[in-house]
Scaffold this motif. Structure first.
Motif, short mmCIF file in Angstrom:
data_model
loop_
_atom_site.label_atom_id
_atom_site.label_comp_id
_atom_site.label_asym_id
_atom_site.label_seq_id
_atom_site.Cartn_x
_atom_site.Cartn_y
_atom_site.Cartn_z
N PHE A 11 -47.56 61.63 -19.00
CA PHE A 11 -47.55 61.28 -20.42
C PHE A 11 -48.19 62.38 -21.27
O PHE A 11 -49.06 63.13 -20.78
CB PHE A 11 -48.34 59.98 -20.64
N PRO A 12 -47.81 62.47 -22.54
CA PRO A 12 -48.53 63.37 -23.46
C PRO A 12 -50.00 62.98 -23.53
O PRO A 12 -50.36 61.81 -23.31
CB PRO A 12 -47.83 63.12 -24.80
N LYS A 13 -50.87 63.94 -23.84
CA LYS A 13 -52.30 63.66 -23.88
C LYS A 13 -52.64 62.60 -24.92
O LYS A 13 -53.58 61.83 -24.74
CB LYS A 13 -53.08 64.95 -24.15
N SER A 14 -51.90 62.59 -25.99
CA SER A 14 -52.06 61.54 -26.99
C SER A 14 -50.78 60.71 -27.01
O SER A 14 -49.73 61.21 -27.41
CB SER A 14 -52.33 62.13 -28.37
N TYR A 15 -50.88 59.47 -26.56
CA TYR A 15 -49.70 58.61 -26.53
C TYR A 15 -50.14 57.18 -26.83
O TYR A 15 -49.97 56.27 -26.02
CB TYR A 15 -48.98 58.70 -25.19
N GLU A 52 -49.17 53.48 -31.48
CA GLU A 52 -48.46 53.88 -32.70
C GLU A 52 -47.54 55.08 -32.46
O GLU A 52 -46.49 55.20 -33.10
CB GLU A 52 -49.45 54.19 -33.83
N ASP A 53 -47.92 55.96 -31.51
CA ASP A 53 -47.03 57.07 -31.15
C ASP A 53 -45.78 56.54 -30.46
O ASP A 53 -44.66 57.01 -30.73
CB ASP A 53 -47.75 58.04 -30.21
N VAL A 54 -45.97 55.59 -29.54
CA VAL A 54 -44.83 54.98 -28.85
C VAL A 54 -43.91 54.30 -29.87
O VAL A 54 -42.68 54.47 -29.83
CB VAL A 54 -45.30 53.96 -27.81
N HIS A 55 -44.50 53.55 -30.79
CA HIS A 55 -43.70 52.82 -31.78
C HIS A 55 -42.90 53.79 -32.65
O HIS A 55 -41.70 53.54 -32.90
CB HIS A 55 -44.61 51.95 -32.64
N ALA A 56 -43.53 54.87 -33.10
CA ALA A 56 -42.84 55.84 -33.96
C ALA A 56 -41.69 56.51 -33.21
O ALA A 56 -40.58 56.67 -33.75
CB ALA A 56 -43.83 56.88 -34.47
N THR A 112 -38.86 53.89 -32.68
CA THR A 112 -38.12 53.60 -33.92
C THR A 112 -37.16 54.73 -34.26
O THR A 112 -36.04 54.50 -34.71
CB THR A 112 -39.10 53.37 -35.08
N ARG A 113 -37.60 55.96 -34.01
CA ARG A 113 -36.77 57.12 -34.33
C ARG A 113 -35.64 57.32 -33.32
O ARG A 113 -34.49 57.53 -33.69
CB ARG A 113 -37.64 58.38 -34.39
N SER A 114 -35.99 57.25 -32.02
CA SER A 114 -35.05 57.69 -30.99
C SER A 114 -34.40 56.56 -30.21
O SER A 114 -33.43 56.78 -29.49
CB SER A 114 -35.77 58.61 -30.00
N GLY A 115 -34.98 55.33 -30.30
CA GLY A 115 -34.47 54.23 -29.50
C GLY A 115 -35.00 54.22 -28.09
O GLY A 115 -34.58 53.38 -27.27
N THR A 116 -35.93 55.12 -27.78
CA THR A 116 -36.49 55.19 -26.43
C THR A 116 -37.90 55.77 -26.51
O THR A 116 -38.38 56.11 -27.59
CB THR A 116 -35.60 56.01 -25.50
N TYR A 117 -38.55 55.87 -25.35
CA TYR A 117 -39.90 56.42 -25.27
C TYR A 117 -40.16 56.74 -23.80
O TYR A 117 -39.28 56.54 -22.95
CB TYR A 117 -40.94 55.42 -25.82
N ILE A 118 -41.34 57.24 -23.48
CA ILE A 118 -41.64 57.62 -22.11
C ILE A 118 -42.21 56.42 -21.37
O ILE A 118 -43.19 55.82 -21.80
CB ILE A 118 -42.66 58.78 -22.07
N GLY A 153 -44.20 43.94 -28.85
CA GLY A 153 -45.64 44.16 -28.90
C GLY A 153 -45.97 45.62 -28.66
O GLY A 153 -45.09 46.47 -28.49
N ASP A 154 -47.26 45.91 -28.64
CA ASP A 154 -47.71 47.28 -28.40
C ASP A 154 -47.51 47.66 -26.94
O ASP A 154 -47.71 46.84 -26.03
CB ASP A 154 -49.20 47.42 -28.74
#
Length: 348
Positions: free
Chosen positions: A130-134, A137-141, A144-150, A188-189
């Motif tokens: 994972f990125p050092k900061s994840y 709110e980073d996951v949510h952003a 919302t933008r890409s439709g996916t996350y790590i 949820g988060d």
């Protein structure tokens, strides 16, 4: 907060004892351990039964991994459920770390997994790095933008019952982890723990390496895996409609570097896949490089760029060899590692 560990098993006598031991040997004990044997015909049942009342064992006729997951979900009583694949392992502090991140409004806690081989040797890679900061709110952003996350495979997630209660049964195309992880940010988060809390085992019988008849392959059945992922994004669309939420990306699969790779590999091997008419090899090369530069750290980005460029430029026969090397590199390079260790031990 009550935490359950659920282990689903099918013909994993070599590994299931290791998985159960790792669940039992937690610094913060799980409140219950449920083991669902899905009709194993090897020695798995005998091994499971040997744990007696330290676990809750469920033995059923073979119904498949989706049904086994649902049986485990219904049997477990925890507020948080950690589903451990029978060939994977939890680190001793896994439950303790998950418990420390439990709070209202969370759909799941996810964490890094070391990748090991069939013999338990570490392969020097992790899932997911994972990125050092994840933060949530980073996951949510990103979602919302890409439709996916790590997100990691099943054994790297602890799902909150309130989330599961709202979505099961889900009718996933292949297994529950892809579908659950895909829709989790809607409910949820998503909390990310940076520590490595488990081990994910790569061996010849991983489901992702099987073809449609269940036969093990040397590399993934790319078209089949692409079809599964598109079906999971169809589930996402349905749940977005249910929640009256919207993601900006028209095709979320375009934002996952793994599936850009699978699509380019399919084209180089002459394999047809769902949606291929919208792709060209050059467009996939550009998309892969863009994702490498924008979603990975510089070393991983360099590796991805070299890979995509080499695959794009290769004729089909060479592309096949490159793909074989990429998906079997630990096995193929092991003789070199053994030779190197012998040379290092040889007296001067």
């Amino acid at each position: 907060m009550k935490i359950s560990i659920v282990i689903t098993v099918y013909n994993y006598e070599r590994y299931v004892g290791l998985a159960i031991d790792s669940a039992l040997n937690q610094t913060r004990p799980a409140d219950e351990i449920v083991v669902v044997d899905d009709g194993s015909i090897d020695g798995s049942r005998r091994i499971i039964a040997g744990y007696g009342d330290r676990i809750r064992a469920i033995f059923q006729a073979n119904q498949g991994n989706i049904a086994a997951f649902e049986v485990g979900y219904r049997a477990a009583t925890g507020d948080v459920l950690l589903f451990l694949d029978a060939d994977d392992i939890l680190m001793p502090t896994a439950v303790e770390n998950v418990a420390a991140h439990c709070r209202e409004g969370v759909s799941k806690v996810q964490f890094n997994l070391d990748i090991i081989d069939g013999a338990g040797r570490r392969l020097g890679r992790s899932f997911c790095a994972f990125p050092k900061s994840y933060a949530p709110e980073d996951v949510h952003a990103e979602f919302t933008r890409s439709g996916t996350y790590i997100w990691p495979v099943m054994s790297g997630n602890a799902y909150f019952r309130e989330f599961l209660r709202q979505v099961i049964p889900l009718n996933p195309p292949v297994g529950y982890d892809g579908a659950l992880n895909t829709i989790a940010p809607l409910y949820g988060d998503v909390v990310t723990v940076q520590e490595t809390l488990g081990q994910y085992r790569l061996h010849g019988r991983n489901i992702s390496r099987n073809d449609a008849k269940g036969r093990a392959q040397r590399f993934p059945d790319f078209p089949r895996q692409i079809g599964f992922r598109i079906a999971e994004f169809d589930i996402l669309k349905a749940h977005c409609d249910r929640k009256s939420m919207h993601v900006q990306a028209a095709r979320p699969i375009d934002n996952e570097i793994v599936f850009v790779n699978y699509r380019l590999a399919s084209r180089k091997l002459g394999l047809r896949y769902v949606g291929q008419d919208a792709d060209t090899s050059s467009s996939l090369l550009r998309r892969g490089i863009r994702l490498a530069l924008t979603t990975t750290h510089w070393r991983a980005a360099a590796s991805h760029i070299v890979w995509f460029t080499g695959l794009f430029l290769s004729p089909s026969w060479l592309a096949y060899q490159l793909i074989m090397l990429r998906f079997n590199r630990a096995e193929l390079l092991r003789p070199l590692a053994r030779f190197g260790s012998v040379i290092r031990r040889k007296p001067a």
